[in-house]
Design a protein around this motif. Structure first.
Motif, PDB file in Angstrom:
ATOM      1  N   THR A 210       0.829  -1.215   0.000  1.00 38.27           N
ATOM      2  CA  THR A 210       0.000   0.000   0.000  1.00 38.27           C
ATOM      3  C   THR A 210       0.856   1.255   0.000  1.00 38.27           C
ATOM      4  OG1 THR A 210      -0.126  -0.109   2.418  1.00 38.27           O
ATOM      5  CG2 THR A 210      -1.887  -1.188   1.163  1.00 38.27           C
ATOM      6  N   ALA A 211       2.070   1.182   0.512  1.00 46.33           N
ATOM      7  CA  ALA A 211       2.972   2.340   0.555  1.00 46.33           C
ATOM      8  C   ALA A 211       4.360   1.900   0.100  1.00 46.33           C
ATOM      9  CB  ALA A 211       3.023   2.949   1.949  1.00 46.33           C
ATOM     10  N   PRO A 212       4.594   1.666  -1.206  1.00 47.42           N
ATOM     11  CA  PRO A 212       5.910   1.233  -1.679  1.00 47.42           C
ATOM     12  C   PRO A 212       6.944   2.336  -1.494  1.00 47.42           C
ATOM     13  CG  PRO A 212       4.433   1.667  -3.509  1.00 47.42           C
ATOM     14  CD  PRO A 212       3.608   1.756  -2.270  1.00 47.42           C
ATOM     15  N   PHE A 213       8.212   1.927  -1.583  1.00 43.91           N
ATOM     16  CA  PHE A 213       9.300   2.840  -1.249  1.00 43.91           C
ATOM     17  C   PHE A 213       9.449   3.963  -2.273  1.00 43.91           C
ATOM     18  CE2 PHE A 213      13.755   3.995  -1.990  1.00 43.91           C
ATOM     19  CZ  PHE A 213      14.030   4.620  -0.786  1.00 43.91           C
ATOM     20  N   ALA A 214       9.488   3.610  -3.581  1.00 48.79           N
ATOM     21  CA  ALA A 214       9.811   4.616  -4.596  1.00 48.79           C
ATOM     22  C   ALA A 214       8.813   5.771  -4.612  1.00 48.79           C
ATOM     23  CB  ALA A 214       9.902   3.959  -5.980  1.00 48.79           C
ATOM     24  N   PRO A 215       7.500   5.524  -4.678  1.00 51.60           N
ATOM     25  CA  PRO A 215       6.583   6.677  -4.659  1.00 51.60           C
ATOM     26  C   PRO A 215       6.668   7.489  -3.374  1.00 51.60           C
ATOM     27  CG  PRO A 215       5.480   4.697  -5.452  1.00 51.60           C
ATOM     28  CD  PRO A 215       6.785   4.261  -4.899  1.00 51.60           C
ATOM     29  N   SER A 216       6.788   6.798  -2.248  1.00 51.20           N
ATOM     30  CA  SER A 216       6.871   7.526  -0.974  1.00 51.20           C
ATOM     31  C   SER A 216       8.109   8.397  -0.922  1.00 51.20           C
ATOM     32  CB  SER A 216       6.868   6.521   0.194  1.00 51.20           C
ATOM     33  OG  SER A 216       5.716   5.704   0.143  1.00 51.20           O
ATOM     34  N   PHE A 217       9.248   7.879  -1.407  1.00 47.83           N
ATOM     35  CA  PHE A 217      10.501   8.639  -1.364  1.00 47.83           C
ATOM     36  C   PHE A 217      10.444   9.841  -2.303  1.00 47.83           C
ATOM     37  CE2 PHE A 217      14.743   9.430  -3.094  1.00 47.83           C
ATOM     38  CZ  PHE A 217      15.425   9.761  -1.928  1.00 47.83           C
ATOM     39  N   VAL A 218       9.904   9.656  -3.507  1.00 50.82           N
ATOM     40  CA  VAL A 218       9.869  10.754  -4.479  1.00 50.82           C
ATOM     41  C   VAL A 218       8.918  11.840  -4.011  1.00 50.82           C
ATOM     42  CG1 VAL A 218       9.221  11.370  -6.839  1.00 50.82           C
ATOM     43  CG2 VAL A 218      10.523   9.275  -6.403  1.00 50.82           C
ATOM     44  N   ILE A 219       7.745  11.445  -3.537  1.00 52.61           N
ATOM     45  CA  ILE A 219       6.767  12.441  -3.091  1.00 52.61           C
ATOM     46  C   ILE A 219       7.287  13.207  -1.885  1.00 52.61           C
ATOM     47  CG2 ILE A 219       4.452  12.722  -2.119  1.00 52.61           C
ATOM     48  CD1 ILE A 219       3.563  10.366  -3.848  1.00 52.61           C
ATOM     49  N   ALA A 220       7.978  12.516  -0.996  1.00 53.37           N
ATOM     50  CA  ALA A 220       8.526  13.194   0.184  1.00 53.37           C
ATOM     51  C   ALA A 220       9.663  14.127  -0.182  1.00 53.37           C
ATOM     52  CB  ALA A 220       9.013  12.149   1.194  1.00 53.37           C
ATOM     53  N   SER A 221      10.371  13.836  -1.271  1.00 58.92           N
ATOM     54  CA  SER A 221      11.507  14.682  -1.668  1.00 58.92           C
ATOM     55  C   SER A 221      11.041  15.950  -2.372  1.00 58.92           C
ATOM     56  CB  SER A 221      12.441  13.895  -2.596  1.00 58.92           C
ATOM     57  OG  SER A 221      12.941  12.741  -1.938  1.00 58.92           O
TER      58      SER A 221
END
Length: 309
Positions: free
Chosen positions: A30-41
């Motif tokens: 539900t919360a994969p690493f790549a989208p979470s990291f890019v959106i947070a950056s």
């Protein structure tokens, strides 16, 4: 201030499995690493989720540049491949020459001389009338030149000698075709040479190599003439020797294969050559002609001045 003594040989601090599990980040579908990291950056953007959806989602992203071969390595591989191909080509040439000698391709029966390729006529016994048996080849060559150069049809009546050149095709259109043409069957004459004993030799060409012409003279002698340091002349008929019914793609007629035409000053008889009818003469510089006939067919020649004999 007291200094702290550190034992550099002491074992590294061991982190227990329980401590490692506490610090491990767990990810879910539900919360994969790549989208979470890019959106947070993307903290400076007003819509980081939209930027990720339009520019990144569903695309292949390279995390690092792929390794490339250096230019020097590619050049070395290319030279190695060329050397390998050259070695294979030489090997095939040696094998092919041996097979030709074993099969007797360079030798043939004198009884079949009129029906075989006469390019290697020098293997035939000297008692045969070589020159007269090569006249059909010469007539085939005249027909080949008539079609290649687009020579005009012979006139019905007489014509003045000075008007022969005016009716011929332009030299600018003939020269490129002659450079790539096949000369087996042509009458060549040595005009100039550093070897004075070769000057004046004339005959029908039966074999052309990279550096020499092999001629059969009117005295049935086979002469090997080097191209280097020699100037040759050859002639082509001024008018077409093909019949009026000839069409492109048809075989060239041989003397005696068709009904005998009426005598004409512009068409040679079966016992005549191109020198016995109106003709155009060209000079051939041997130093600039030192190529195999197959190589000349695909070679691009550049116009340049030539300083010869």
């Amino acid at each position: 201030m007291s200094q702290q003594n550190i034992d550099v040989y002491a074992p590294l601090p061991f982190k227990s499995k329980q401590d490692a599990q506490k610090t491990t980040v767990s990810l879910s579908s539900t919360a994969p690493f790549a989208p979470s990291f890019v959106i947070a950056s993307l903290t400076q953007s007003s819509d980081p989720t939209g930027i990720y959806t339009s520019r990144i989602k569903g695309r292949t992203m390279l995390l690092e540049n792929p390794a490339r071969d250096s230019r020097l390595k590619k050049e070395m591989e290319r030279k190695t491949e060329l050397k390998k191909q050259e070695k294979e080509r030489k090997k095939l040439g040696i094998v092919g020459r041996r097979k030709r000698q074993e099969r007797g391709i360079w030798k043939f029966d004198p009884k079949l001389i009129k029906y075989v390729n006469v390019s290697y006529f020098f293997e035939v016994d000297s008692g045969l009338d070589r020159y007269s048996q090569l006249l059909p080849l010469h007539h085939l060559w005249m027909g080949y030149m008539s079609e290649l150069l687009g020579l005009p049809a012979p006139p019905a009546g007489s014509i003045r000698p000075e008007s022969i050149g005016a009716n011929a095709p332009s030299s600018s259109s003939m020269h490129p075709k002659l450079l790539k043409a096949d000369f087996h069957g042509a009458v060549l004459t040595v005009k100039q040479s550093k070897n004075s004993s070769l000057i004046g030799l004339s005959g029908i060409l039966i074999h052309e190599t990279e550096n020499a012409f092999k001629l059969v003279t009117t005295k049935d002698k086979v002469k090997l003439i080097p191209k280097e340091n020699s100037i040759f002349t050859f002639t082509v008929p001024a008018y077409s020797t093909l019949p009026a019914t000839f069409q492109p793609g048809m075989p060239y007629p041989l003397p005696g294969s068709q009904p005998e035409p009426s005598p004409s000053l512009f068409t040679p008889s079966p016992t005549q050559t191109v020198l016995d009818v109106p003709h155009l003469m060209f000079e051939l510089y041997g130093n600039q002609f030192r190529f195999r006939s197959s190589e000349r067919a695909g070679r691009k020649f550049k116009h340049k001045e030539s300083i010869e004999l």
